[in-house]
Design a protein around this motif. Sequence first.
Motif, PDB file in Angstrom:
ATOM      1  N   HIS A  58     -15.326  39.317  12.497  1.00  0.00           N
ATOM      2  CA  HIS A  58     -16.632  39.914  12.770  1.00  0.00           C
ATOM      3  C   HIS A  58     -17.225  40.570  11.526  1.00  0.00           C
ATOM      4  CE1 HIS A  58     -16.121  39.280  17.097  1.00  0.00           C
ATOM      5  NE2 HIS A  58     -14.852  39.624  16.911  1.00  0.00           N
ATOM      6  N   GLU A  76     -26.506  34.632  21.202  1.00  0.00           N
ATOM      7  CA  GLU A  76     -25.990  35.867  20.620  1.00  0.00           C
ATOM      8  C   GLU A  76     -26.022  36.965  21.677  1.00  0.00           C
ATOM      9  OE1 GLU A  76     -26.497  38.614  16.608  1.00  0.00           O
ATOM     10  OE2 GLU A  76     -27.674  36.790  16.864  1.00  0.00           O
ATOM     11  N   ALA A  79     -23.441  31.785  18.376  1.00  0.00           N
ATOM     12  CA  ALA A  79     -23.478  32.963  19.252  1.00  0.00           C
ATOM     13  C   ALA A  79     -23.243  34.251  18.474  1.00  0.00           C
ATOM     14  CB  ALA A  79     -22.468  32.825  20.393  1.00  0.00           C
ATOM     15  N   ALA A 111     -21.932  26.929  20.186  1.00  0.00           N
ATOM     16  CA  ALA A 111     -22.852  27.701  21.025  1.00  0.00           C
ATOM     17  C   ALA A 111     -23.983  26.826  21.553  1.00  0.00           C
ATOM     18  CB  ALA A 111     -23.413  28.875  20.228  1.00  0.00           C
ATOM     19  N   TYR A 146     -21.257  34.773  15.984  1.00  0.00           N
ATOM     20  CA  TYR A 146     -19.902  34.955  15.448  1.00  0.00           C
ATOM     21  C   TYR A 146     -19.811  34.642  13.963  1.00  0.00           C
ATOM     22  CZ  TYR A 146     -14.768  34.864  15.476  1.00  0.00           C
ATOM     23  OH  TYR A 146     -13.432  35.122  15.242  1.00  0.00           O
ATOM     24  N   ASN A 183     -19.434  27.980  15.011  1.00  0.00           N
ATOM     25  CA  ASN A 183     -19.196  28.496  16.357  1.00  0.00           C
ATOM     26  C   ASN A 183     -20.501  28.951  16.994  1.00  0.00           C
ATOM     27  OD1 ASN A 183     -17.060  29.529  18.407  1.00  0.00           O
ATOM     28  ND2 ASN A 183     -18.417  31.269  18.121  1.00  0.00           N
ATOM     29  N   SER A 221     -18.473  35.353  22.290  1.00  0.00           N
ATOM     30  CA  SER A 221     -18.546  34.309  21.257  1.00  0.00           C
ATOM     31  C   SER A 221     -17.221  33.600  20.981  1.00  0.00           C
ATOM     32  CB  SER A 221     -19.054  34.930  19.950  1.00  0.00           C
ATOM     33  OG  SER A 221     -18.190  35.976  19.512  1.00  0.00           O
TER      34      SER A 221
END
Length: 347
Positions: free
Chosen positions: A82, A132, A105, A125, A107, A103, A136
Amino acid sequence: MNIHPHRLVTGIAAILATGMLMASSACGTGGGSQSEQPSAKEPTGPITVVASINQWGSLAEQIGGTDVNVTSILSSTNVDAHDFEPKTSDVAKLQKAQIIVSNGAGYDSWATKSVGRNSTIVSAAETVGAMEGDNSHLWFSKDARNGMATELTEAFSKALPAKKKAFQSRLKAWQKEERAIEKSMGEFAANHKNATYGATEAVAYYLMSDMGFQDDTPKGFARSAASGGEPAPADLQEFQSLIESQGISVLVNNTQESSDATNMLTGTAGRAGVPVFDVSEQMPQAYTTLTDWIADLVARLDKTVSPAIIDDSDESGSSDGKDGASAKNDAGNSADDKSDTGAGSSN
């Protein structure tokens, strides 16, 4: 004078005819060469693929095989995904990639900020419609894995048409392995209809859902974990009380998000005899494929949770307990066995 013009015209005609014949011959030869040029220009591979995280990079390798060259930017379980910031060299790799596997969303937003003009993005995603703010950790979702496998097959087939059949063949082989995993999940869900869990952070939300678990994490604690903040004392105390009363079948612990609060919860679980299931976000280096990792997580969850569920059933007089557990009850040791089993199942 009457003959020379005629001869001149005839000579010119002959020259023109000869020239046309030569041109026609040349075109015939050149035409064959030109018809071969498109095949010479067709890409021969391997396709340059850059994945933001090794979970999806591994899947790209499973589908692409030797026809792809995959680089995963984030592949260490010692890094907080993150807070990850790509290096200049990482950005350069992304810009040169033919296919970028992200990935989404929220992330790994950094992965799609510097995209080359000819790059194709395959996003988990987008594949499942996640946005978002949604959870995620999509690689733990069977729907996302299936969707990404199909999307990667299509993207690879467009980038390297000559190998389309090979990509489709690998997809079928992958789908066979995935179906075996999902069968194990279904069997677990059928045998553990009352399985519940609490989580220090919602890393394995999709995995637990696919296996039929009910999420009983206190909502206040879950909100603070999702926002990256410290839990309120009351929320932490509520979670500890839930664990102490053995109100959950297992405590899921994200090993990449350790804090004082998570350490308190895992310690409480150890004392209460509630099994702890450790899981990381990034795929550990011990696994070569995403399929192997997910299959092992499913098997470990079954092994971790089943003894506690069996003991609870025996204690309440259920008739579907195992023979070994029944023998323990006959010996009058069911309470002690429950405590020992729970501690032994902690990871």
